[in-house]
Motif scaffolding. Structure first.
Motif, PDB file in Angstrom:
ATOM      1  N   ILE A 176      20.870   4.362  14.892  1.00 40.85           N
ATOM      2  CA  ILE A 176      20.434   3.610  13.708  1.00 40.85           C
ATOM      3  C   ILE A 176      19.944   4.531  12.590  1.00 40.85           C
ATOM      4  CG2 ILE A 176      18.844   1.849  12.842  1.00 40.85           C
ATOM      5  CD1 ILE A 176      20.967   0.765  14.765  1.00 40.85           C
ATOM      6  N   GLU A 177      19.009   5.401  12.902  1.00 38.10           N
ATOM      7  CA  GLU A 177      18.480   6.319  11.880  1.00 38.10           C
ATOM      8  C   GLU A 177      17.952   7.564  12.573  1.00 38.10           C
ATOM      9  OE1 GLU A 177      14.925   4.878   9.780  1.00 38.10           O
ATOM     10  OE2 GLU A 177      14.622   3.468  11.414  1.00 38.10           O
ATOM     11  N   SER A 178      17.882   8.651  11.809  1.00 37.93           N
ATOM     12  CA  SER A 178      17.411   9.898  12.413  1.00 37.93           C
ATOM     13  C   SER A 178      16.882  10.853  11.351  1.00 37.93           C
ATOM     14  CB  SER A 178      18.540  10.576  13.192  1.00 37.93           C
ATOM     15  OG  SER A 178      19.608  10.904  12.331  1.00 37.93           O
ATOM     16  N   SER A 179      16.116  11.807  11.841  1.00 41.70           N
ATOM     17  CA  SER A 179      15.627  12.907  11.023  1.00 41.70           C
ATOM     18  C   SER A 179      15.668  14.145  11.910  1.00 41.70           C
ATOM     19  CB  SER A 179      14.203  12.632  10.551  1.00 41.70           C
ATOM     20  OG  SER A 179      13.714  13.725   9.806  1.00 41.70           O
ATOM     21  N   MET A 180      16.345  15.178  11.441  1.00 34.50           N
ATOM     22  CA  MET A 180      16.506  16.382  12.251  1.00 34.50           C
ATOM     23  C   MET A 180      16.289  17.611  11.392  1.00 34.50           C
ATOM     24  SD  MET A 180      19.694  15.226  14.520  1.00 34.50           S
ATOM     25  CE  MET A 180      19.505  13.722  15.471  1.00 34.50           C
ATOM     26  N   SER A 181      15.694  18.619  12.020  1.00 31.78           N
ATOM     27  CA  SER A 181      15.396  19.853  11.294  1.00 31.78           C
ATOM     28  C   SER A 181      15.505  21.055  12.212  1.00 31.78           C
ATOM     29  CB  SER A 181      13.963  19.825  10.749  1.00 31.78           C
ATOM     30  OG  SER A 181      13.796  18.827   9.798  1.00 31.78           O
ATOM     31  N   ARG A 182      15.626  22.198  11.591  1.00 35.99           N
ATOM     32  CA  ARG A 182      15.546  23.470  12.293  1.00 35.99           C
ATOM     33  C   ARG A 182      14.270  24.133  11.813  1.00 35.99           C
ATOM     34  NH1 ARG A 182      17.933  29.091  11.601  1.00 35.99           N
ATOM     35  NH2 ARG A 182      18.163  29.790  13.750  1.00 35.99           N
ATOM     36  N   LEU A 183      13.358  24.384  12.744  1.00 36.50           N
ATOM     37  CA  LEU A 183      12.082  24.997  12.409  1.00 36.50           C
ATOM     38  C   LEU A 183      11.906  26.228  13.283  1.00 36.50           C
ATOM     39  CD1 LEU A 183       9.967  21.705  12.431  1.00 36.50           C
ATOM     40  CD2 LEU A 183      10.807  22.921  10.421  1.00 36.50           C
ATOM     41  N   ALA A 184      11.836  27.393  12.663  1.00 35.82           N
ATOM     42  CA  ALA A 184      11.629  28.659  13.372  1.00 35.82           C
ATOM     43  C   ALA A 184      12.604  28.830  14.535  1.00 35.82           C
ATOM     44  CB  ALA A 184      10.182  28.769  13.861  1.00 35.82           C
ATOM     45  N   GLY A 185      13.871  28.493  14.300  1.00 36.49           N
ATOM     46  CA  GLY A 185      14.891  28.662  15.320  1.00 36.49           C
ATOM     47  C   GLY A 185      14.943  27.567  16.368  1.00 36.49           C
ATOM     48  N   THR A 186      14.130  26.541  16.190  1.00 38.77           N
ATOM     49  CA  THR A 186      14.087  25.427  17.139  1.00 38.77           C
ATOM     50  C   THR A 186      14.612  24.171  16.472  1.00 38.77           C
ATOM     51  OG1 THR A 186      12.188  26.368  18.290  1.00 38.77           O
ATOM     52  CG2 THR A 186      12.567  24.017  18.584  1.00 38.77           C
ATOM     53  N   PHE A 187      15.514  23.481  17.155  1.00 35.66           N
ATOM     54  CA  PHE A 187      16.024  22.191  16.702  1.00 35.66           C
ATOM     55  C   PHE A 187      14.999  21.135  17.085  1.00 35.66           C
ATOM     56  CE2 PHE A 187      17.987  18.213  18.039  1.00 35.66           C
ATOM     57  CZ  PHE A 187      18.686  17.851  16.900  1.00 35.66           C
ATOM     58  N   ALA A 188      14.663  20.257  16.148  1.00 37.75           N
ATOM     59  CA  ALA A 188      13.761  19.141  16.408  1.00 37.75           C
ATOM     60  C   ALA A 188      14.387  17.891  15.816  1.00 37.75           C
ATOM     61  CB  ALA A 188      12.391  19.391  15.788  1.00 37.75           C
ATOM     62  N   GLY A 189      14.600  16.901  16.650  1.00 40.66           N
ATOM     63  CA  GLY A 189      15.230  15.672  16.193  1.00 40.66           C
ATOM     64  C   GLY A 189      14.444  14.447  16.595  1.00 40.66           C
ATOM     65  N   LEU A 190      14.500  13.463  15.745  1.00 40.24           N
ATOM     66  CA  LEU A 190      13.877  12.170  15.969  1.00 40.24           C
ATOM     67  C   LEU A 190      14.942  11.131  15.658  1.00 40.24           C
ATOM     68  CD1 LEU A 190      11.117  10.769  16.520  1.00 40.24           C
ATOM     69  CD2 LEU A 190      10.704  10.893  14.074  1.00 40.24           C
ATOM     70  N   VAL A 191      15.239  10.253  16.620  1.00 39.69           N
ATOM     71  CA  VAL A 191      16.344   9.316  16.477  1.00 39.69           C
ATOM     72  C   VAL A 191      15.896   7.916  16.903  1.00 39.69           C
ATOM     73  CG1 VAL A 191      18.730   8.790  17.148  1.00 39.69           C
ATOM     74  CG2 VAL A 191      17.934  11.168  17.128  1.00 39.69           C
ATOM     75  N   ARG A 192      16.284   6.911  16.122  1.00 33.86           N
ATOM     76  CA  ARG A 192      16.090   5.523  16.540  1.00 33.86           C
ATOM     77  C   ARG A 192      17.452   4.968  16.919  1.00 33.86           C
ATOM     78  NH1 ARG A 192      15.740  -0.001  14.511  1.00 33.86           N
ATOM     79  NH2 ARG A 192      16.291   0.676  12.416  1.00 33.86           N
ATOM     80  N   VAL A 193      17.531   4.410  18.121  1.00 33.83           N
ATOM     81  CA  VAL A 193      18.767   3.831  18.613  1.00 33.83           C
ATOM     82  C   VAL A 193      18.505   2.409  19.091  1.00 33.83           C
ATOM     83  CG1 VAL A 193      19.734   6.056  19.318  1.00 33.83           C
ATOM     84  CG2 VAL A 193      18.475   4.699  20.974  1.00 33.83           C
ATOM     85  N   GLU A 194      19.564   1.613  19.142  1.00 39.53           N
ATOM     86  CA  GLU A 194      19.501   0.303  19.770  1.00 39.53           C
ATOM     87  C   GLU A 194      20.442   0.345  20.962  1.00 39.53           C
ATOM     88  OE1 GLU A 194      20.459  -2.515  16.697  1.00 39.53           O
ATOM     89  OE2 GLU A 194      18.373  -2.575  16.018  1.00 39.53           O
ATOM     90  N   VAL A 195      19.946  -0.139  22.099  1.00 34.74           N
ATOM     91  CA  VAL A 195      20.672  -0.070  23.359  1.00 34.74           C
ATOM     92  C   VAL A 195      20.558  -1.425  24.052  1.00 34.74           C
ATOM     93  CG1 VAL A 195      20.798   1.141  25.586  1.00 34.74           C
ATOM     94  CG2 VAL A 195      20.013   2.354  23.557  1.00 34.74           C
TER      95      VAL A 195
END
Length: 174
Positions: free
Chosen positions: A34-53
């Motif tokens: 549905i929606e997400s926000s993802m970033s690369r911070l200091a070589g680390t991937f960080a993601g936040l995702v909303r899904v419907e299941v």
């Protein structure tokens, strides 16, 4: 078919294919991204995702996501409570000042004291254009409670700005 809204986090050493791997697991369990926000911070991937299941697939999805730890991807999963959505005036605030510890804490304390909900927060520290000194910049999207005016919040933030020597631009356009 009853759909459940879930929010998941994913953290891993950044490398190609992480989003594809997450989306593969979600799709395999009939999930809808549905929606997400993802970033690369200091070589680390960080993601936040909303899904419907589909409700009957939630446990299997949770098990499949936990298996990603074998590939170095740490995930968490939480059922989303849409009934707790905050309603009120939406606004965007920009804070710019010389960098020092405690800026986010000070701004967050004022917002919490006024009952303001932060819906998105982006921060960065970079070299100033003239002096080269480290400058802190935050862009904050907020939702004001129905009984708080933009003017009252702006006044509270202006007092804080004097303490932080920050320029706070308060705009209700998001």
């Amino acid at each position: 078919m009853s759909m459940i809204s879930l929010v998941l986090t994913a953290i891993a050493d950044d490398r190609p294919g992480l989003v594809e791997r997450l989306s593969d697991v979600i799709a395999a369990h009939d999930g809808n991204w549905i929606e997400s926000s993802m970033s690369r911070l200091a070589g680390t991937f960080a993601g936040l995702v909303r899904v419907e299941v589909p409700q009957e697939r939630v446990e299997a999805l949770e098990a499949a996501l936990s298996q990603l730890s074998a590939n170095g991807i740490t995930t968490t999963l939480k059922r989303s409570e849409t009934s707790h959505e905050t309603h009120g005036q939406v606004a965007r605030m920009t804070v710019i000042c010389q960098d020092h510890p405690g800026i986010v804490h000070a701004v967050a304390a004022v917002l919490a004291a006024k009952g303001v909900s932060i819906t998105e927060l982006e921060t960065e520290v970079s070299a100033g254009s003239m002096s080269g000194e480290r400058m802190f910049r935050a862009q904050v999207d907020v939702v004001l409670p129905v009984d708080l005016s933009a003017g009252d919040l702006s006044a509270a933030l202006e007092t804080l700005a004097g303490d932080l020597m920050a320029d706070i631009d308060f705009s209700d356009t998001v």
